[in-house]
Design a protein around this motif. Structure first.
Motif, PDB file in Angstrom:
ATOM      1  N   ALA A  84       0.881  -1.856  -0.470  1.00  0.00           N
ATOM      2  CA  ALA A  84       0.385  -0.091  -0.203  1.00  0.00           C
ATOM      3  C   ALA A  84       0.751   0.773   0.302  1.00  0.00           C
ATOM      4  CB  ALA A  84      -1.148  -0.214   0.846  1.00  0.00           C
ATOM      5  N   SER A  85       2.408   1.138  -0.323  1.00  0.00           N
ATOM      6  CA  SER A  85       3.264   2.002   0.222  1.00  0.00           C
ATOM      7  C   SER A  85       3.015   2.675  -1.048  1.00  0.00           C
ATOM      8  CB  SER A  85       4.760   2.076   0.930  1.00  0.00           C
ATOM      9  OG  SER A  85       5.308   1.419   0.286  1.00  0.00           O
ATOM     10  N   GLY A  86       2.927   2.140  -2.329  1.00  0.00           N
ATOM     11  CA  GLY A  86       3.352   2.696  -3.082  1.00  0.00           C
ATOM     12  C   GLY A  86       4.259   2.196  -4.066  1.00  0.00           C
ATOM     13  N   ASP A  87       5.576   1.889  -3.464  1.00  0.00           N
ATOM     14  CA  ASP A  87       6.945   1.535  -3.459  1.00  0.00           C
ATOM     15  C   ASP A  87       7.025   0.446  -3.727  1.00  0.00           C
ATOM     16  OD1 ASP A  87       9.769   1.488  -3.712  1.00  0.00           O
ATOM     17  OD2 ASP A  87      10.365   2.199  -1.834  1.00  0.00           O
ATOM     18  N   PRO A  88       6.793  -0.067  -5.393  1.00  0.00           N
ATOM     19  CA  PRO A  88       7.662  -1.345  -5.345  1.00  0.00           C
ATOM     20  C   PRO A  88       8.313  -2.060  -5.375  1.00  0.00           C
ATOM     21  CG  PRO A  88       7.455  -0.231  -7.800  1.00  0.00           C
ATOM     22  CD  PRO A  88       7.063   0.764  -6.237  1.00  0.00           C
TER      23      PRO A  88
END
Length: 743
Positions: free
Chosen positions: A365-369
């Protein structure tokens, strides 16, 4: 004879109530499924194009597969498989096929079907259509398989929905079907709402609340809007538990429309991200807020009935409150908050699946793959350590989806670590494609200068080839793994040299090079105070080859301890397996049987490979040695053959042939030694070839066949200059020195 064909889950053929051993060829099994669901005759050309490529001699391969299928489906007096020049057809008129029955129920109308028939059909669903038989390199078959899988899943979902509706008055009977419905359709709000109602009806409110929160979280993560059915199911009036008083109506919620002060709002937003658990200490660590400020905010929220406090601490009484406070966070801030929680969770070792799932959730959910992929690796490794192989596989697959979004070195390196987890969690559906993929990634890592990950890729490809009997490929990839780390740091050089020495010892190839490489690795490890399980494993294998059993035993015990401590369960199994071989060669069958039981307990919790079938067959071998009853061993061999583990099969066959020889069962010796010799020749294993030929020569001597004895003895003598293990030479000398008379 009654014949059943189950296609939902892994393919299964049952004749007269007993499972039939299937051909090891995946294409042959795929052909059976395809013919079973096509009632008309299909041309040979179409079937060849469907499952074979030109270099494979498609027509010859098709003929071979059809010969295997006839043994499965044809019975005395009943020919089901019909093939001529015009085409091939399978007569299924008297066969029971699970997926056909499922579609037949739907076509006839679920409402008109008897409840018992619906329940029986529901219980036959063992998993996705032709699980593990996708054959994605063959596009037409793959497309057909996916379409059938989707159709079967929709049909099963409709069946379960109808069953749950029909059985609402008997919730204990409906509950298993509701659970199955939710597993098939995790994002279906109606399915989970029915499950929540049934759990409440059975007075299991905690489980109902967990399902409510899980459902809301899944919908939120998928970007789907909730229709309100889940919340309505949760709020519905509840019957009193048996012998108890009806529940008091829930206290009214404080109006969310009245905004809290900024301090309280900030704490509640962090709490919404952490829900359902709201430990004040955790809130402080992830938010950085002062303890007194958090306490005051929680107190204010409790007065407004936004939080309630019970035995497990504060929590939100309703999911819509969680959603409301969560929705109030801007998307950018929300990602930053999830990132902070993920980083905090990653700071400490993981010990259970709940924390692993939380880490994966917040990282994704952090948006950092990259953060998400690393979290999936951490969670996957924990799952392997605690034998949660299915969960490890799911984490690895989610991580690969994240890694694909990363360009360059980062994506390649993460993908290699995730493939390592995937291989440890479950055997590859298509091992050749899997090995090719990790070699391609290793090449990319090498181009980027990521030597440690290049080594990992080649080493993983070597293990894949070794496990599937492609030992030439295993040999080359092992040497390449060592080559790429010659300019790497000391730790990587130690691991690469030790792993390569271990592989060469297992393959019985370049043993002088293996010993030299291992000596260098041990010297460097001692200088740098490094340890790795591959060091004692390789040393143990070399000692075993040299017939130094006591020394080998000490090294394998060290390796087992290191593997167990590091969570390398496959390495732990291989160390125990080597100790078992020492027990068998010492003829210490009571000790071997005890070790087999430990191996079986470990093997059954590992991936679905050859480990558990090997342990079961080894235990049955010990039973034969101690009780003179070969029946269980012969049965166990069937499963081991199906697992396609040639080396393990050859080892046990030769041990059994020795027992047969001691007990004068010459025909059994011949049969086992011939099969072991075939496997050993495919693997180019000189030690097992020598033992098999020596046993055949001795069986021929005792049977009075001088020509066969001479032929086998000559073939055995030709192997002696090669890399034959010391223990095999010792066995050979003992048998070759047998007296001429048959006594």
């Amino acid at each position: 004879m009654a014949l059943t064909l189950n296609l939902l889950g892994e393919l299964e053929v049952i004749r007269d109530g007993q499972p039939v051993v299937l051909p090891p060829s995946r294409k042959t099994r795929a052909l059976l499924a395809y013919l079973a669901l096509h009632p008309r005759a299909l041309s040979r050309e179409h079937l060849c194009d469907l499952l074979w490529e030109l270099p494979d001699d498609p027509r010859g391969s098709l003929r071979w597969s059809l010969s295997k299928l006839r043994r499965l489906v044809d019975t005395p007096g009943r020919t089901r498989l019909r093939a001529d020049r015009a085409g091939v057809a399978l007569d299924t008129s008297d066969m029971d096929i699970d997926v056909s029955d499922l579609h037949g129920l739907l076509a006839a109308g679920l409402q008109r079907a008897d409840t018992r028939d619906l329940e029986a059909a529901a219980q036959r669903y063992r998993g996705p259509f032709l699980e593990g038989l996708e054959l994605d390199a063959f596009h037409d078959f793959h497309a057909w398989c996916l379409a059938e899988r989707e159709s079967a899943m929709r049909a099963q979902t409709a069946l379960l929905a109808a069953l749950v509706e029909r059985l609402l008055a008997t919730p204990e009977r409906a509950l298993p079907h509701a659970h199955a419905w939710v597993r098939l359709a995790p994002f279906d709000e109606a399915a989970r709402a029915h499950l929540v109602r049934l759990l409440l009806a059975l007075h299991r409110p905690r489980e109902a609340e967990q399902q409510l929160q899980l459902g809301m979280r899944l919908l939120r993560e998928a970007g789907l809007s909730a229709g309100g059915e889940l919340l309505r199911a949760w709020r519905a009036p509840r019957a009193a538990p048996p012998g108890g008083e009806p529940e008091a109506p829930a206290a009214p919620l404080g109006p969310v429309t009245e905004p809290p002060d900024d301090a309280t709002l900030e704490v509640l937003r962090w709490a919404a991200l952490l829900a359902p658990g709201l430990d004040p200490a955790t809130l402080g660590r992830v938010s950085g807020l002062d303890t007194n400020r958090i306490g005051a905010a929680l107190e204010a929220a409790e007065r407004r009935q936004w939080l309630v406090t019970g035995d497990e601490g504060p929590r939100f009484p309703r999911q819509e409150l969680v959603d409301a406070f969560y929705a109030g966070i801007s998307p950018t801030r929300r990602q930053a908050m999830h990132r902070r929680i993920a980083e905090w969770l990653a700071e400490a070792p993981l010990y259970d699946l709940e924390h692993a799932a939380d880490l994966a959730h917040h990282a994704q959910a952090s948006g950092d793959p990259e953060l998400a992929a690393r979290a999936m690796i951490t969670a996957g490794r924990l799952c392997l350590r605690i034998f949660a192989n299915d969960e490890a596989q799911r984490f690895a697959q989610r991580g690969l989806a994240m890694a694909e979004r990363l360009a360059g070195t980062r994506g390649v390196c993460l993908a290699l670590e995730l493939h390592d987890i995937l291989y440890s969690a479950a055997p590859l559906a298509d091992w050749e494609a899997g090995a090719g993929e990790v070699v391609a990634l290793a090449e990319q890592a090498l181009e980027h200068g990521a030597l440690a990950h290049a080594r990992l890729g080649y080493q993983l490809a070597s293990h894949i080839c070794w496990a599937h009997g492609q030992w030439s490929g295993a040999h080359e990839e092992a040497l390449q793994a060592e080559r790429v780390t010659r300019c790497a740091d000391d730790r990587e050089q130690v691991i690469a040299m030790a792993e390569t020495a271990r592989c060469l010892a297992m393959l019985e190839r370049d043993l002088d090079q293996a010993a030299e490489m291992l000596a260098q690795a041990r010297d460097l490890a001692n200088q740098r105070h490094l340890s790795h399980p591959a060091l004692p494993l390789a040393q143990g294998l070399l000692c075993l080859h040299a017939d130094r059993f006591d020394e080998a035993e000490r090294h394998f015990q060290d390796a087992r301890t290191l593997c167990k401590a590091s969570g390398d369960r496959l390495g732990e199994f291989q160390a125990q397996e080597s100790l078992l071989l020492i027990d068998l060669e010492r003829d210490d069958y009571p000790q071997a049987r005890e070790r087999c039981r430990a191996l079986l307990a470990l093997g059954e919790r590992l991936r679905d490979g050859s480990e558990a079938p090997f342990a079961a067959a080894a235990e049955a071998l010990c039973h034969y040695a101690l009780e003179d009853d070969a029946g269980p061993f012969d049965v166990a061999l069937v499963t081991l053959r199906h697992a396609d583990a040639r080396h393990r099969l050859a080892l046990l066959l030769l041990q059994a042939a020795r027992l047969d020889l001691e007990r004068g069962r010459i025909e059994a010796v011949r049969a086992r030694a011939v099969e072991a010799l075939e496997h050993a020749r495919v693997l180019e294993r000189h030690s097992e070839q020598l033992l098999a030929l020596t046993l055949l020569a001795e069986a021929a001597r005792r049977g009075g066949d001088a020509d066969a004895r001479h032929r086998h003895a000559e073939a055995a003598a030709a192997l002696l200059p090669g890399p034959v293990a010391g223990w095999a030479r010792r066995r050979h000398r003992a048998l070759a020195a047998a007296p001429e008379d048959t006594g």
